[in-house]
Design a protein around this motif. Sequence first.
Motif, PDB file in Angstrom:
ATOM      1  N   GLU A  83      -8.633   9.083  -8.169  1.00 57.91           N
ATOM      2  CA  GLU A  83      -8.853   7.629  -8.108  1.00 57.91           C
ATOM      3  C   GLU A  83      -7.620   6.816  -8.488  1.00 57.91           C
ATOM      4  OE1 GLU A  83     -12.408   5.959  -9.843  1.00 57.91           O
ATOM      5  OE2 GLU A  83     -13.433   7.875  -9.506  1.00 57.91           O
ATOM      6  N   TYR A 102      -3.097   3.334 -12.324  1.00 58.66           N
ATOM      7  CA  TYR A 102      -3.900   2.219 -11.787  1.00 58.66           C
ATOM      8  C   TYR A 102      -4.821   2.746 -10.709  1.00 58.66           C
ATOM      9  CZ  TYR A 102       0.043  -0.497 -13.710  1.00 58.66           C
ATOM     10  OH  TYR A 102       1.011  -1.013 -14.529  1.00 58.66           O
ATOM     11  N   THR A 103      -6.065   2.274 -10.726  1.00 53.11           N
ATOM     12  CA  THR A 103      -6.954   2.530  -9.585  1.00 53.11           C
ATOM     13  C   THR A 103      -6.681   1.426  -8.557  1.00 53.11           C
ATOM     14  OG1 THR A 103      -8.680   1.082 -10.420  1.00 53.11           O
ATOM     15  CG2 THR A 103      -8.787   3.404 -11.116  1.00 53.11           C
ATOM     16  N   ARG A 104      -7.320   1.548  -7.405  1.00 57.75           N
ATOM     17  CA  ARG A 104      -7.146   0.502  -6.392  1.00 57.75           C
ATOM     18  C   ARG A 104      -7.618  -0.853  -6.947  1.00 57.75           C
ATOM     19  NH1 ARG A 104      -5.687   1.411  -1.635  1.00 57.75           N
ATOM     20  NH2 ARG A 104      -6.305   3.591  -1.604  1.00 57.75           N
ATOM     21  N   HIS A 105      -8.706  -0.814  -7.704  1.00 53.81           N
ATOM     22  CA  HIS A 105      -9.223  -2.051  -8.290  1.00 53.81           C
ATOM     23  C   HIS A 105      -8.234  -2.623  -9.316  1.00 53.81           C
ATOM     24  CE1 HIS A 105     -11.787  -4.402 -11.147  1.00 53.81           C
ATOM     25  NE2 HIS A 105     -12.144  -4.951  -9.998  1.00 53.81           N
ATOM     26  N   ASP A 106      -7.608  -1.744 -10.107  1.00 57.69           N
ATOM     27  CA  ASP A 106      -6.605  -2.206 -11.091  1.00 57.69           C
ATOM     28  C   ASP A 106      -5.444  -2.929 -10.386  1.00 57.69           C
ATOM     29  OD1 ASP A 106      -7.956  -1.077 -13.281  1.00 57.69           O
ATOM     30  OD2 ASP A 106      -6.837   0.809 -13.152  1.00 57.69           O
ATOM     31  N   ASP A 108      -5.576  -4.408  -7.587  1.00 62.06           N
ATOM     32  CA  ASP A 108      -6.111  -5.659  -7.056  1.00 62.06           C
ATOM     33  C   ASP A 108      -6.152  -6.734  -8.159  1.00 62.06           C
ATOM     34  OD1 ASP A 108      -7.403  -6.917  -4.782  1.00 62.06           O
ATOM     35  OD2 ASP A 108      -9.130  -7.066  -6.140  1.00 62.06           O
ATOM     36  N   VAL A 109      -6.629  -6.336  -9.340  1.00 65.52           N
ATOM     37  CA  VAL A 109      -6.686  -7.274 -10.470  1.00 65.52           C
ATOM     38  C   VAL A 109      -5.273  -7.717 -10.850  1.00 65.52           C
ATOM     39  CG1 VAL A 109      -7.187  -7.445 -12.953  1.00 65.52           C
ATOM     40  CG2 VAL A 109      -8.857  -6.398 -11.421  1.00 65.52           C
ATOM     41  N   THR A 288     -10.829  -5.153 -18.252  1.00 68.38           N
ATOM     42  CA  THR A 288     -11.265  -4.768 -16.903  1.00 68.38           C
ATOM     43  C   THR A 288     -10.533  -3.530 -16.365  1.00 68.38           C
ATOM     44  OG1 THR A 288      -9.671  -6.377 -16.068  1.00 68.38           O
ATOM     45  CG2 THR A 288     -11.970  -7.093 -16.172  1.00 68.38           C
ATOM     46  N   GLU A 290      -9.525   0.023 -15.272  1.00 68.20           N
ATOM     47  CA  GLU A 290     -10.311   1.218 -14.992  1.00 68.20           C
ATOM     48  C   GLU A 290      -9.560   2.507 -15.364  1.00 68.20           C
ATOM     49  OE1 GLU A 290     -13.112  -0.247 -11.245  1.00 68.20           O
ATOM     50  OE2 GLU A 290     -11.336   0.972 -10.809  1.00 68.20           O
TER      51      GLU A 290
END
Length: 432
Positions: A83, A102-106, A108-109, A288, A290
């Motif tokens: 991930e 970092y995840t993809r969401h990280d 993005d944030v 936030t 991940e």
Amino acid sequence: MYWNERYECMPEEELRELQLERLQATVKRAFFNVPFYRKAFQAIGLEPGDIKSLDDLHKLPFTTKQDLRDNYPFGMFAVPMSEVVRIHSSSGTTGKPTVVGYTRHDIDVWAELMARALVCGGTTRHDIIQNAYGYGLFTGGLGIHYGAERLGASVIPISGGNTKRQIMIMKDYGSTVLTCTPSYALHLAEVMAEMGVSPGELKLRCGIFGAEPWSENMRQEIEKRLGISAVDIYGLSEVIGPGVGIECQEKNGLHVFGDHFLVEVIDPVTEKPVPPGQLGELVITSLTKEALPVIRYRTRDITSLIPGTCSCGRTYVRVARFTGRTDDMLIIRGVNVFPSQVESVLLEMGGTEPHYLLIVDRQGALDTLEVKVEVSDSLFSDKVRGLEELEKRLVNELESTLGISVKVTLVEPKTIERSEGKAVRVIDKRKI
Ligand code: DLL
């Protein structure tokens, strides 16, 4: 004026509710996915369910850089590597580098926060951003880059170095925003002057500088030499990279993006919170993240909480510009000295260039401090007497500010090494 008004100007009560919800989720994530955190919690008999309000934050154990090093490289990650879409690492100047994921969401944030930061610092989507932070393992280059793209500005991924080319590009492409370390901004200004390029020939209007401590006087110097408005941006790899906090146009403290980070300022010795306005160590909890959640991370960075609200309308907590790091702080004959204090004096006095080096040594049992500083071109060609007078004035001023005796060595212009990234300001020979 804002990138995301809903969050940037969220009523305080609503923000606190969001913070609590996110804190509880982060604590759970850390407890169930990272053996280090589970052990640390269990050692003090704490369970995720014990965090019932934001005031319970102080119950959580601290995390230090050493903890990240002990779990080198990926031991602190809360997700499987499948991930993780990006890996960065801190420079490792004070030991083994710390590795962050970092995840993809990280990602993005991070882009969202950097877009907010750029707007807060005065950038718009119509700007051409010359991004001279280093690209690579360092978070500066790519952090700014993703934020600039998210904002919709035109980003020039030039990275650090190759200074003459930077200036040519700045002129030819009409860059309007410069992002780099403050020490490199100053070097750019110096080379520009050597090349005979005046700020009036450029479209540059704004600079977003950080990644190292710099003084208010240094801001004024850079603003004057480049003909721009400069703001301070803060961040660290362990927490996300650039984009933890930034100044707004008021230039009165850095807003910390409170929907993603909780901050405390503590006394580094007693580990208890200090009141607003008092200097202490910044401690950050991610809300936030991940891949690498951090709980009460001891940044070693020294600042204070600024009381009151900001007229820009953002409801986020503000911290003062950073004085330095607890591990940058020199203890010379028992007196605490920060390189930024020396920088302030040098800039205030004039006659010198803001390029300096502190050399700390020990003669017998006694610590010594030598400040090497470059004389400005005009003074250097002046009479010896002028130089002697300047040296005397500097010694007096530095001794009264720092409270210890200082040896000042004036050196020729352009003899102290320039940095393309973070400047080295101290050589401490006592450790060798
Ligand atoms: O320096 C991230 C960054 C990149 C921030 C670009 C701003 C702009 P690290 O290499 O992990 O990450 O270094 C983090 O640099 O703990 C501070 O000691 C110092 N630092 C960062 N910003 C500031 C600032 C990046 N505005 C370490 N003022 C931090 C003072 C700063 N010190």
